[in-house]
Enzyme design. Structure first.
Site, PDB file in Angstrom:
ATOM      1  N   ASP A  10       0.785  -1.247   0.000  1.00  0.00           N
ATOM      2  CA  ASP A  10       0.000   0.000   0.000  1.00  0.00           C
ATOM      3  C   ASP A  10       0.819   1.301   0.000  1.00  0.00           C
ATOM      4  O   ASP A  10       1.808   1.417   0.736  1.00  0.00           O
ATOM      5  CB  ASP A  10      -0.853   0.090   1.265  1.00  0.00           C
ATOM      6  CG  ASP A  10      -1.586  -1.178   1.603  1.00  0.00           C
ATOM      7  OD1 ASP A  10      -1.581  -2.123   0.792  1.00  0.00           O
ATOM      8  OD2 ASP A  10      -2.157  -1.224   2.701  1.00  0.00           O
ATOM      9  N   GLU A  43     -10.467  -2.495   4.441  1.00  0.00           N
ATOM     10  CA  GLU A  43      -9.136  -1.978   4.724  1.00  0.00           C
ATOM     11  C   GLU A  43      -8.973  -0.579   4.123  1.00  0.00           C
ATOM     12  O   GLU A  43      -9.731  -0.162   3.255  1.00  0.00           O
ATOM     13  CB  GLU A  43      -8.048  -2.907   4.132  1.00  0.00           C
ATOM     14  CG  GLU A  43      -8.040  -4.289   4.774  1.00  0.00           C
ATOM     15  CD  GLU A  43      -6.937  -5.201   4.249  1.00  0.00           C
ATOM     16  OE1 GLU A  43      -6.388  -5.964   5.047  1.00  0.00           O
ATOM     17  OE2 GLU A  43      -6.630  -5.176   3.043  1.00  0.00           O
TER      18      GLU A  43
HETATM   19  C1  FRU Z   1      -3.804  -3.728   2.852  1.00  0.00           C
HETATM   20  C2  FRU Z   1      -3.105  -4.128   4.142  1.00  0.00           C
HETATM   21  C3  FRU Z   1      -3.465  -3.161   5.240  1.00  0.00           C
HETATM   22  C4  FRU Z   1      -2.298  -3.296   6.178  1.00  0.00           C
HETATM   23  C5  FRU Z   1      -1.142  -3.487   5.227  1.00  0.00           C
HETATM   24  C6  FRU Z   1      -0.061  -4.394   5.765  1.00  0.00           C
HETATM   25  O1  FRU Z   1      -3.156  -4.130   1.689  1.00  0.00           O
HETATM   26  O2  FRU Z   1      -3.449  -5.448   4.482  1.00  0.00           O
HETATM   27  O3  FRU Z   1      -4.724  -3.419   5.827  1.00  0.00           O
HETATM   28  O4  FRU Z   1      -2.137  -2.158   6.974  1.00  0.00           O
HETATM   29  O5  FRU Z   1      -1.687  -4.054   4.050  1.00  0.00           O
HETATM   30  O6  FRU Z   1       1.053  -4.380   4.916  1.00  0.00           O
END
Ligand code: FRU
Length: 491
Positions: A22, A198
């Protein structure tokens, strides 16, 4: 990082080496420098060991890698996703002598729980100090993450949206100082659930073509797994926000991308006077990101290009989030071909001599007069003259349909790697129909009508693509088409 590999995008950001997911912490500083942080595993080419990597850019196409900005304190910690703001007025008290202090708000992941923590930077976002009294929010949960913070002038408060991932709820908190947070409301079980919510974002954007609103808020919620095409995708809700509650304008779930490599997008937070309508997403999918073939070039995953957003009233479906390529001309190196009056015809370009092997292209149909007799199509193919591999797509003006086919690259295959995507646009009677896009070695993005529909897809050819064909067919006599192809700069 070596950005010379045949699958390495040139104008889309990718990490120097290791694994990226992300985008995080995105903000624009007072000098106009865009800061992009990202979920980063610097020690392996699969997800895990989460740090905040960091890169900066002035045009969002040319990136400079910076040192890792936030590190976990031990082997069981992950610095998970979050956001950053410039605390111009020193609401936090961390910045008595400056107006460019940056506060990062992120999730600290441990086996015991996920909490919301903060860190501050007195050097404009390059290095951070963790706040001594973390966490700033603890809900005693292992599934509570991804805080995105914005300033809400109406109540002069910071607002955080954060996900109770497996309760399908977005929590809304407020704070005067980024340290003391009050829970205000939850936005629960709206739209598609998948198996987790998320990376929420809340942003105010302009509304085009509406007599009812000048601006509205958009709540973006990413879902994973369980997206309609499999794996991860983002949905959004246009609505209103009063400082404590978000209300969706209707009950519809709207999907932000009609392909499946666009997740966890984040909007840049701006200091007053700068735009905050630009987003970048993660151009991958949790179904297959850990096994992509780019490991042989030392990295996995890339970001989408920058997109400028506004809401627009579209025929029949109503409010939709437009995602237009942001200032693509900033990435252009030279024009390769342009025909202002192609009409029904075909443009071929051999771009084997273009160092970047990255192109921007567009086809603009004008002079459409009668929607009842609209006809015609625009088709494009990018292919390899050595192997015959290709990616292709097009749009039918008569029906508004748009499609993309990434299923003819031979370097890699995977059962979850869906080949074909499509969507239906709608002609709004204004006489024009447009399709444009960017192809950048192992990623293609297609924009219908300036971003009313967008597809982002990665693809993995065995040999670099070097030949483009764009053809326009079946237009009425009154209609005209201009078509152009531009080479983009090398990284
Ligand atoms: C989304 C996620 C988020 C988390 C991050 C961990 O892709 O699962 O929810 O903070 O990636 O790398």
């Amino acid at each position: 990082g070596n950005y010379g590999g045949p699958l390495r995008p040139q104008v889309h950001f990718s990490p120097p080496q290791g694994f990226m997911n992300d985008p995080n912490g995105m903000f624009v500083d007072a000098d106009g420098v865009y800061h992009l942080y990202y979920q980063y595993n610097p020690t392996a080419i699969v997800a895990g060991n989460q740090h905040w990597g960091h890169a900066t850019s002035r045009d969002l196409y040319t990136w400079e890698n910076q040192a890792i900005a936030i590190f976990p304190s031990g082997p069981t910690e992950g610095i998970f996703s979050g956001s950053a703001v410039v605390d111009v007025n020193n609401t936090s008290g961390f910045f008595p002598n400056q107006t460019n202090g940056v506060v990062a708000i992120y999730t600290l992941n441990t086996p015991e729980r996920e909490t919301q923590d903060i860190a501050y930077s007195i050097d404009g976002g390059y290095t951070f100090t963790k706040y001594a009294n973390n966490p700033v929010i603890d809900s005693n949960s292992t599934q509570f993450r991804d805080p995105k913070v914005l300033w809400y002038p109406g109540t002069e408060r910071w607002i955080m949206v954060v996900s109770y991932a497996q309760e399908f709820a977005i929590g809304i908190f407020s704070s005067p100082n980024l340290i003391d947070w009050t829970h205000e409301s939850n936005f629960t079980r709206h739209g598609l659930l998948g198996l987790q919510y998320e990376c929420p974002n809340l942003v105010e954007v302009p509304v085009a073509g509406s007599s009812d609103y000048d601006t509205l808020f958009v709540l973006l919620i990413s879902i994973n797994p369980g997206g309609p095409l499999g794996g991860s995708i983002s949905q959004y809700f246009p609505g209103t926000f009063n400082g404590t509650h978000f209300s969706a304008i209707d009950g519809a779930a709207r999907i932000a991308n009609f392909a499946k490599d666009d997740y966890a997008a984040q909007f840049f937070s701006g200091i007053p006077g700068s735009s905050n309508h630009i987003s970048i997403g993660w151009a991958s999918n949790w179904q297959y990101t850990n096994v992509l073939p780019t490991d042989r070039e030392g990295f996995r995953s890339v970001m989408t290009g920058p997109r400028e957003h506004y809401l627009k009233e579209l025929p029949k479906v109503g409010l939709s989030l437009v995602s237009a390529p942001y200032n693509a001309t900033a990435a252009v190196d030279q024009e390769l071909a342009y025909n202002a009056t192609l009409g029904n015809g075909t443009l071929f370009v051999d771009y084997g001599a273009v160092e970047s092997r990255a192109l921007y292209w567009e086809a603009n149909v004008t002079g459409l007069t009668d929607s009842s007799s609209l006809q015609g199509s625009v088709n494009f193919t990018f292919s390899s003259s050595t192997t015959g591999e290709y990616v292709s797509g097009g749009t039918w003006v008569s029906t508004g349909d748009v499609w993309l086919d990434r299923g003819h690259s031979t370097a890699w295959s995977n059962p979850f790697f869906t080949d074909k995507f499509s969507a239906t646009g709608l002609y709004d009677g204004n006489g024009t129909w447009r399709i444009s896009g960017i192809v950048d070695r192992s990623i293609i993005e297609v924009y219908l009508n300036g971003g009313e529909h967008v597809a982002t897809s990665v693809f993995f050819p065995a040999e670099p693509l070097d030949w483009v064909t764009i053809s326009v067919k079946g237009l009425n006599e009154s209609a005209q088409a201009s078509v152009g192809v531009w080479a983009l700069q090398a990284a």
